[in-house]
Design a protein around this motif. Sequence first.
Motif, PDB file in Angstrom:
ATOM      1  N   GLN A 228      36.282  46.513  46.910  1.00  0.00           N
ATOM      2  CA  GLN A 228      35.015  46.251  46.262  1.00  0.00           C
ATOM      3  C   GLN A 228      33.919  47.333  46.361  1.00  0.00           C
ATOM      4  O   GLN A 228      33.254  47.868  45.586  1.00  0.00           O
ATOM      5  CB  GLN A 228      34.141  44.991  46.591  1.00  0.00           C
ATOM      6  N   THR A 229      33.851  48.051  47.476  1.00  0.00           N
ATOM      7  CA  THR A 229      33.038  49.187  47.853  1.00  0.00           C
ATOM      8  C   THR A 229      33.852  50.561  47.152  1.00  0.00           C
ATOM      9  O   THR A 229      33.207  51.267  46.641  1.00  0.00           O
ATOM     10  CB  THR A 229      33.150  49.625  49.198  1.00  0.00           C
ATOM     11  N   VAL A 230      34.911  50.656  47.230  1.00  0.00           N
ATOM     12  CA  VAL A 230      35.783  51.863  46.575  1.00  0.00           C
ATOM     13  C   VAL A 230      35.462  51.728  45.045  1.00  0.00           C
ATOM     14  O   VAL A 230      35.256  52.692  44.316  1.00  0.00           O
ATOM     15  CB  VAL A 230      37.162  51.875  46.973  1.00  0.00           C
ATOM     16  N   SER A 231      35.761  50.343  44.323  1.00  0.00           N
ATOM     17  CA  SER A 231      35.825  50.465  43.135  1.00  0.00           C
ATOM     18  C   SER A 231      34.300  50.051  42.671  1.00  0.00           C
ATOM     19  O   SER A 231      34.057  50.409  41.142  1.00  0.00           O
ATOM     20  CB  SER A 231      36.685  49.242  42.756  1.00  0.00           C
ATOM     21  N   ARG A 232      33.575  49.983  43.580  1.00  0.00           N
ATOM     22  CA  ARG A 232      32.142  49.894  42.989  1.00  0.00           C
ATOM     23  C   ARG A 232      31.888  48.706  41.965  1.00  0.00           C
ATOM     24  O   ARG A 232      31.207  48.788  41.003  1.00  0.00           O
ATOM     25  CB  ARG A 232      31.449  50.959  42.545  1.00  0.00           C
ATOM     26  N   ASN A 233      32.730  47.655  42.200  1.00  0.00           N
ATOM     27  CA  ASN A 233      32.680  46.318  41.144  1.00  0.00           C
ATOM     28  C   ASN A 233      33.006  45.142  42.068  1.00  0.00           C
ATOM     29  O   ASN A 233      33.742  45.011  42.921  1.00  0.00           O
ATOM     30  CB  ASN A 233      33.819  46.766  40.366  1.00  0.00           C
ATOM     31  N   PRO A 234      32.235  44.169  41.981  1.00  0.00           N
ATOM     32  CA  PRO A 234      32.406  42.812  42.421  1.00  0.00           C
ATOM     33  C   PRO A 234      33.800  42.317  42.338  1.00  0.00           C
ATOM     34  O   PRO A 234      34.255  41.194  42.925  1.00  0.00           O
ATOM     35  CB  PRO A 234      31.166  41.952  42.139  1.00  0.00           C
ATOM     36  N   LEU A 235      34.596  42.618  41.175  1.00  0.00           N
ATOM     37  CA  LEU A 235      35.918  42.234  40.840  1.00  0.00           C
ATOM     38  C   LEU A 235      36.930  42.889  41.602  1.00  0.00           C
ATOM     39  O   LEU A 235      38.079  42.416  41.348  1.00  0.00           O
ATOM     40  CB  LEU A 235      36.221  42.113  39.234  1.00  0.00           C
ATOM     41  N   GLY A 236      36.714  43.950  42.272  1.00  0.00           N
ATOM     42  CA  GLY A 236      37.488  44.669  42.861  1.00  0.00           C
ATOM     43  C   GLY A 236      37.997  44.003  44.413  1.00  0.00           C
ATOM     44  O   GLY A 236      37.388  43.833  45.190  1.00  0.00           O
ATOM     45  N   SER A 237      39.406  43.345  44.235  1.00  0.00           N
ATOM     46  CA  SER A 237      39.651  42.833  45.481  1.00  0.00           C
ATOM     47  C   SER A 237      41.378  42.758  45.267  1.00  0.00           C
ATOM     48  O   SER A 237      41.991  43.216  43.961  1.00  0.00           O
ATOM     49  CB  SER A 237      39.339  41.286  45.614  1.00  0.00           C
ATOM     50  N   PRO A 238      42.031  43.017  46.240  1.00  0.00           N
ATOM     51  CA  PRO A 238      43.484  43.361  46.481  1.00  0.00           C
ATOM     52  C   PRO A 238      44.176  41.990  45.458  1.00  0.00           C
ATOM     53  O   PRO A 238      45.519  42.242  45.097  1.00  0.00           O
ATOM     54  CB  PRO A 238      44.014  42.963  47.759  1.00  0.00           C
ATOM     55  N   ASP A 239      43.979  40.980  45.275  1.00  0.00           N
ATOM     56  CA  ASP A 239      44.419  39.875  44.730  1.00  0.00           C
ATOM     57  C   ASP A 239      44.215  40.010  43.190  1.00  0.00           C
ATOM     58  O   ASP A 239      44.920  40.039  42.166  1.00  0.00           O
ATOM     59  CB  ASP A 239      44.084  38.512  44.889  1.00  0.00           C
ATOM     60  N   ILE A 240      43.171  40.358  42.510  1.00  0.00           N
ATOM     61  CA  ILE A 240      42.699  40.723  41.390  1.00  0.00           C
ATOM     62  C   ILE A 240      43.144  42.195  40.796  1.00  0.00           C
ATOM     63  O   ILE A 240      43.789  42.297  39.791  1.00  0.00           O
ATOM     64  CB  ILE A 240      41.128  41.013  40.997  1.00  0.00           C
ATOM     65  N   VAL A 241      43.233  43.155  41.775  1.00  0.00           N
ATOM     66  CA  VAL A 241      43.610  44.544  41.535  1.00  0.00           C
ATOM     67  C   VAL A 241      45.048  44.570  41.669  1.00  0.00           C
ATOM     68  O   VAL A 241      45.804  45.407  41.042  1.00  0.00           O
ATOM     69  CB  VAL A 241      43.212  45.703  42.324  1.00  0.00           C
ATOM     70  N   GLY A 242      46.073  43.392  42.179  1.00  0.00           N
ATOM     71  CA  GLY A 242      47.307  43.484  41.985  1.00  0.00           C
ATOM     72  C   GLY A 242      48.147  43.831  43.245  1.00  0.00           C
ATOM     73  O   GLY A 242      49.365  43.608  43.414  1.00  0.00           O
ATOM     74  N   PHE A 243      47.318  44.237  44.368  1.00  0.00           N
ATOM     75  CA  PHE A 243      48.309  44.501  45.541  1.00  0.00           C
ATOM     76  C   PHE A 243      48.779  43.350  46.177  1.00  0.00           C
ATOM     77  O   PHE A 243      49.745  43.327  46.695  1.00  0.00           O
ATOM     78  CB  PHE A 243      47.324  45.312  46.654  1.00  0.00           C
ATOM     79  N   THR A 244      48.020  42.375  46.075  1.00  0.00           N
ATOM     80  CA  THR A 244      48.385  40.883  46.744  1.00  0.00           C
ATOM     81  C   THR A 244      49.642  40.613  46.002  1.00  0.00           C
ATOM     82  O   THR A 244      50.707  40.100  46.583  1.00  0.00           O
ATOM     83  CB  THR A 244      47.492  39.939  46.750  1.00  0.00           C
ATOM     84  N   THR A 245      49.582  40.731  44.766  1.00  0.00           N
ATOM     85  CA  THR A 245      50.842  40.511  43.776  1.00  0.00           C
ATOM     86  C   THR A 245      52.269  41.302  44.140  1.00  0.00           C
ATOM     87  O   THR A 245      53.286  40.910  44.522  1.00  0.00           O
ATOM     88  CB  THR A 245      50.768  40.598  42.378  1.00  0.00           C
ATOM     89  N   GLY A 246      52.025  42.539  44.448  1.00  0.00           N
ATOM     90  CA  GLY A 246      52.885  43.393  44.898  1.00  0.00           C
ATOM     91  C   GLY A 246      53.474  43.091  46.229  1.00  0.00           C
ATOM     92  O   GLY A 246      54.531  43.291  46.689  1.00  0.00           O
ATOM     93  N   ALA A 247      52.560  42.587  47.249  1.00  0.00           N
ATOM     94  CA  ALA A 247      52.912  42.367  48.552  1.00  0.00           C
ATOM     95  C   ALA A 247      53.889  41.023  48.415  1.00  0.00           C
ATOM     96  O   ALA A 247      55.088  40.841  49.151  1.00  0.00           O
ATOM     97  CB  ALA A 247      51.895  41.958  49.467  1.00  0.00           C
ATOM     98  N   ALA A 248      53.456  40.239  47.569  1.00  0.00           N
ATOM     99  CA  ALA A 248      54.438  38.845  47.256  1.00  0.00           C
ATOM    100  C   ALA A 248      55.768  39.305  46.675  1.00  0.00           C
ATOM    101  O   ALA A 248      56.815  38.610  46.998  1.00  0.00           O
ATOM    102  CB  ALA A 248      53.725  38.017  46.543  1.00  0.00           C
ATOM    103  N   SER A 249      55.726  40.470  45.827  1.00  0.00           N
ATOM    104  CA  SER A 249      56.942  40.929  45.406  1.00  0.00           C
ATOM    105  C   SER A 249      58.039  41.225  46.508  1.00  0.00           C
ATOM    106  O   SER A 249      59.114  41.096  46.420  1.00  0.00           O
ATOM    107  CB  SER A 249      56.864  41.843  44.356  1.00  0.00           C
ATOM    108  N   GLY A 250      57.307  41.968  47.441  1.00  0.00           N
ATOM    109  CA  GLY A 250      58.079  42.506  48.308  1.00  0.00           C
ATOM    110  C   GLY A 250      58.764  41.338  49.326  1.00  0.00           C
ATOM    111  O   GLY A 250      60.021  41.375  49.505  1.00  0.00           O
TER     112      GLY A 250
END
Length: 351
Positions: A102-124
């Motif tokens: 959220q700090t890097v994106s400067r957006n309260p919606l910036g999080s690993p689950d919204i941005v897709g990183f959690t989904t990518g980890a789940a894919s692995g």
Amino acid sequence: MTTSRTRRAPVHWIAPLPGGRTIRMQRRAVGATIALVVVGLTVSVLAVTTGVYHVGLGDIGRAILGRGDSTDRLIVVDQRLPRTVAAWAIGGAMGLSGALFQTVSRNPLGSPDIVGFTTGAASGGLAAILLAGVTSSAAIASGTILGGLATALVVYLLSSARGVGGERLILVGIAVGAMLASINDYLITRADIEAAETARAWQFGSLNAISWSQAGPLLVAVAVLIPVTLAVSRPLAALEMGDDAAAGLGVDARRVRARILFLGVALAAVSVAAAGPIGFLALAAPQLAKRLARSAGITLVVSIAMGSTLLVVADFAAQRVLSPFQIPVGLVTGAVGGLYLLWLLSATGRR
């Protein structure tokens, strides 16, 4: 006669970090952190002592020391204690990961689950379970971490044409996450019944089967990643003001952003490796911590405490709502997180 009022400067608390660095927190942030820890510890004691099998406080101490009844040792040391410890570690890691994004994106919606990183980890993790046919915790953790890092690399490359940050990072992450979610569903439909059930249960995000074999490596990883992240987080305040302002302060925004994204993905990946993807925790914890501490920016330490407390409370609810049946904690955080996301979008639209 004239009088003047002087505003008392806020009292700060300074904590040492590795490498001779320090972290400074305002008095209200310290108080918020302490209050969250007290709430989390209280719920943790309830989670360990209550349930279908009740254990007294004195019996807990004897069980931890290897004394007392064998059933108490089995319930406390082998089942309830690793679950509670894992909830603290995963919640703290996800809270910090969300604060970084959220700090890097400067957006309260910036999080690993919204941005897709959690989904990518789940894919692995799903690829390790369904394609490689492995069931060991180490193999699933390796696939999860690799999946999260690979997804982060793809999103970073696709977003870096005009600078990584803001809505571009979020939109690219949502697109990549949607494609990966489709791949995950396809993998489950092609698997046999037993493997699909295992993968589906893991994909919900659950602490039901946590033991020391998962909690031990998780604690080691979190004990390394959190202090390192806090130690290198000083330039984050400059990033919140924008790349031009950060450059004026001598901060290499691209390098700092890449380093912070890597640490954020690593924190999310080790959490997913231990318990599967637990949704909305990384999204909500930093914003709730910011409001509790009344801070102008994201507060990392309070976000860690908020994430841990939220997951401990959510897991306690998951154990007790349908007792003696236990539901995945990811379903609890998903239900509550959906309501939180609607409120956040409404509040952002009004502003």
